[in-house]
Write an enzyme that holds these catalytic residues in place. Structure first.
Site, mmCIF file in Angstrom:
data_model
loop_
_atom_site.group_PDB
_atom_site.id
_atom_site.type_symbol
_atom_site.label_atom_id
_atom_site.label_comp_id
_atom_site.label_asym_id
_atom_site.label_seq_id
_atom_site.Cartn_x
_atom_site.Cartn_y
_atom_site.Cartn_z
ATOM 1 C CB ALA A 197 48.002 36.985 38.079
ATOM 2 C CE LYS A 211 38.681 43.149 39.184
ATOM 3 N NZ LYS A 211 39.229 41.940 39.730
ATOM 4 C CG ASN A 249 35.723 41.374 36.963
ATOM 5 O OD1 ASN A 249 35.598 41.186 38.159
ATOM 6 N ND2 ASN A 249 36.899 41.351 36.384
ATOM 7 N N GLY A 282 45.996 32.680 43.113
ATOM 8 C CA GLY A 282 46.420 31.902 44.288
ATOM 9 C C GLY A 282 47.924 31.702 44.331
ATOM 10 C CG ASN A 294 36.900 39.024 39.731
ATOM 11 O OD1 ASN A 294 37.100 40.034 40.396
ATOM 12 N ND2 ASN A 294 37.703 38.633 38.759
ATOM 13 N N PRO A 320 45.774 27.223 43.898
ATOM 14 C CG PRO A 320 47.593 25.740 44.033
ATOM 15 C CD PRO A 320 46.103 25.823 44.247
ATOM 16 N N GLY A 321 46.098 28.927 41.446
ATOM 17 C CA GLY A 321 46.127 29.278 40.021
ATOM 18 C C GLY A 321 46.798 30.631 39.849
ATOM 19 C CB ALA A 322 46.214 33.436 37.514
ATOM 20 C CB SER A 348 40.673 35.525 35.163
ATOM 21 O OG SER A 348 39.517 36.112 35.688
HETATM 22 N N1 LIG Z 1 43.698 36.194 37.042
HETATM 23 C C1 LIG Z 1 43.453 37.462 37.312
HETATM 24 O O1 LIG Z 1 44.117 38.359 36.781
HETATM 25 C C2 LIG Z 1 42.364 37.832 38.300
HETATM 26 C C3 LIG Z 1 42.331 39.144 38.762
HETATM 27 C C4 LIG Z 1 41.396 39.486 39.737
HETATM 28 C C5 LIG Z 1 40.506 38.541 40.206
HETATM 29 N N2 LIG Z 1 40.530 37.279 39.695
HETATM 30 C C6 LIG Z 1 39.559 36.325 40.255
HETATM 31 O O2 LIG Z 1 40.248 35.486 41.144
HETATM 32 C C7 LIG Z 1 39.639 34.172 41.161
HETATM 33 C C8 LIG Z 1 40.700 33.150 40.760
HETATM 34 O O3 LIG Z 1 41.059 33.426 39.412
HETATM 35 P P1 LIG Z 1 42.389 32.862 38.730
HETATM 36 O O4 LIG Z 1 42.582 33.653 37.504
HETATM 37 O O5 LIG Z 1 43.480 32.747 39.714
HETATM 38 O O6 LIG Z 1 41.876 31.401 38.331
HETATM 39 P P2 LIG Z 1 42.729 30.138 37.908
HETATM 40 O O7 LIG Z 1 44.049 30.549 37.349
HETATM 41 O O8 LIG Z 1 41.843 29.288 37.074
HETATM 42 O O9 LIG Z 1 43.004 29.410 39.284
HETATM 43 C C9 LIG Z 1 42.024 28.696 39.980
HETATM 44 C C10 LIG Z 1 42.740 27.552 40.654
HETATM 45 O O10 LIG Z 1 41.786 26.833 41.435
HETATM 46 C C11 LIG Z 1 42.141 25.478 41.312
HETATM 47 N N3 LIG Z 1 41.052 24.610 41.733
HETATM 48 C C12 LIG Z 1 39.853 24.372 41.141
HETATM 49 N N4 LIG Z 1 39.162 23.460 41.845
HETATM 50 C C13 LIG Z 1 39.932 23.124 42.894
HETATM 51 C C14 LIG Z 1 39.800 22.216 43.972
HETATM 52 N N5 LIG Z 1 38.709 21.452 44.103
HETATM 53 N N6 LIG Z 1 40.809 22.101 44.847
HETATM 54 C C15 LIG Z 1 41.923 22.854 44.727
HETATM 55 N N7 LIG Z 1 42.134 23.721 43.738
HETATM 56 C C16 LIG Z 1 41.147 23.850 42.833
HETATM 57 C C17 LIG Z 1 42.481 25.328 39.854
HETATM 58 O O11 LIG Z 1 43.143 24.106 39.639
HETATM 59 P P3 LIG Z 1 43.641 23.595 38.195
HETATM 60 O O12 LIG Z 1 45.075 24.042 38.131
HETATM 61 O O13 LIG Z 1 43.458 22.126 38.231
HETATM 62 O O14 LIG Z 1 42.785 24.296 37.161
HETATM 63 C C18 LIG Z 1 43.356 26.552 39.669
HETATM 64 O O15 LIG Z 1 44.687 26.296 40.048
HETATM 65 C C19 LIG Z 1 38.489 34.255 40.158
HETATM 66 O O16 LIG Z 1 37.290 34.555 40.822
HETATM 67 C C20 LIG Z 1 38.899 35.405 39.239
HETATM 68 O O17 LIG Z 1 37.780 36.017 38.613
HETATM 69 C C21 LIG Z 1 41.440 36.887 38.777
#
Ligand SMILES: NC(=O)c1ccc[n+]([C@@H]2O[C@H](COP(=O)([O-])OP(=O)(O)OC[C@H]3O[C@@H](n4cnc5c(N)ncnc54)[C@H](OP(=O)(O)O)[C@@H]3O)[C@@H](O)[C@H]2O)c1
Length: 292
Positions: free
Chosen positions: A127, A178, A182, A16, A101, A12-14, A247
């Site tokens: 996000a 996409k 990226n 999730g 991604n 549940p990051g950005a 991201s």
């Molecule tokens: N952000 C954007 O705008 C965006 C847009 C399109 C696509 N994406 C893609 O979407 C995917 C996620 O990106 P994001 O930006 O959401 O990343 P993020 O904010 O880093 O979130 C990833 C989450 O995964 C958690 N995590 C890592 N290992 C884990 C485990 N073993 N068990 C449970 N949780 C775990 C992290 O925990 P912690 O809190 O401990 O770090 C974090 O909360 C990526 O592939 C990214 O390229 C992102």
């Protein structure tokens, strides 16, 4: 009344947290968050105003039980961590959507889940997270999945949300479109500056060159990509809020690993496979590895 569908969301990051908070607005869905870092509640600043949710949060895979749907929202390099959850969450009827991604969603999880139950998803939502469970969602965005019964069922999960989740019959094109966006954004991770840096003409040239390599490789993989895609991707970065952060750049700023493999090395690898030179993405890999 039918039982709510059980949805477990890993990471549940950005993305999730945003997806989970929106799905939690539906009474027909029962969500469990599978987190690495504990969090109390989700608070998302959405384009339409704030939304929040208080959900069951697990931090130990041993506490997890099979779900109807698992949504994997970790970074592409956190496969092993996600796999520990999948071992407990995947039952005989569970479907696993991978919201990440890159272009290798299925290959990444094939060692852990039967491939016919993996649904790759292309996420186009901007996000940024400021703290566990606290996210700025800059646009409602879209999620594209392959056409078919699982794709339709996945898209229906978002019926109560403004996120436009839908199927496409040309998922390969969606993947590489996409990836083109990226790989251009990798420059922000190299120079450690937000997306507004695309307004610098020399930076824009570098972005366009990265994107053009991706278009060539994507076409060799069967994607149908427009001639002006690379230029329009750069224009997109130039028109985005100058302080917005992609991201990969967010990872660099937070001292986390960056998705270098999923966003650049994959273009180099596929280029080698097809005999297509990819010097710009090779350079991006070198520079990103040096600053990581
Ligand atoms: N952000 C954007 O705008 C965006 C847009 C399109 C696509 N994406 C893609 O979407 C995917 C996620 O990106 P994001 O930006 O959401 O990343 P993020 O904010 O880093 O979130 C990833 C989450 O995964 C958690 N995590 C890592 N290992 C884990 C485990 N073993 N068990 C449970 N949780 C775990 C992290 O925990 P912690 O809190 O401990 O770090 C974090 O909360 C990526 O592939 C990214 O390229 C992102």
């Amino acid at each position: 009344m039918a039982e709510p569908a059980r949805i477990a969301l890993i990471g549940p990051g950005a993305i999730g947290a945003t997806v989970a908070a929106w799905l939690a607005q539906s009474p027909e869905l029962a969500l469990t968050l599978c987190a690495r870092t504990p969090l109390d509640r989700l608070e998302i600043e959405t384009p339409g105003g704030p939304i929040s949710a208080e959900l069951v949060v697990l931090t130990d895979p041993a506490d997890a039980a099979p779900a109807d749907w698992v949504l994997v929202c970790t970074k592409a390099y956190d496969v092993a961590g996600a796999a520990a959850w999948l071992a407990r969450l995947v039952g005989p009827d569970t479907r696993v959507a991978v919201l990440q991604n890159g272009v290798e969603h299925v290959a990444r999880f094939a060692p852990y889940v039967p491939v016919e139950r993996i649904l790759p998803a292309v996420v186009d939502i901007s996000a940024e997270r400021s703290a566990p469970g606290r996210v700025l969602q800059r646009m409602n965005g879209t999620i594209l999945v392959p056409a078919g019964a699982d794709g339709e069922a996945f898209a229906a999960l978002f019926d109560h949300s403004p996120i436009d989740a839908r199927t496409t019959t040309d998922f390969t094109t969606a993947l590489f479109r996409k990836l083109t966006v990226n790989c251009a954004g990798g420059v922000c991770g190299i120079v450690n500056k937000p997306n507004g840096i695309a307004r610098d003409p020399a930076i824009a040239d570098f972005m366009r060159a990265l994107a053009e390599e991706c278009v060539t490789v994507g076409r060799a993989e069967g994607a149908r990509l427009a001639d002006d895609l690379a230029a329009s991707v750069v224009r997109g970065y130039q028109q985005t809020p100058p302080d917005s952060i992609n991201s990969l750049h967010a990872d660099r700023m937070a001292g986390r690993p960056m998705e270098i493999d999923a966003r650049h090395s994959v273009i180099v690898r596929l280029g080698e496979k097809h005999g297509i030179p990819t010097p710009m993405n090779r350079l991006a890999v070198t520079l990103l590895n040096a600053v990581q």
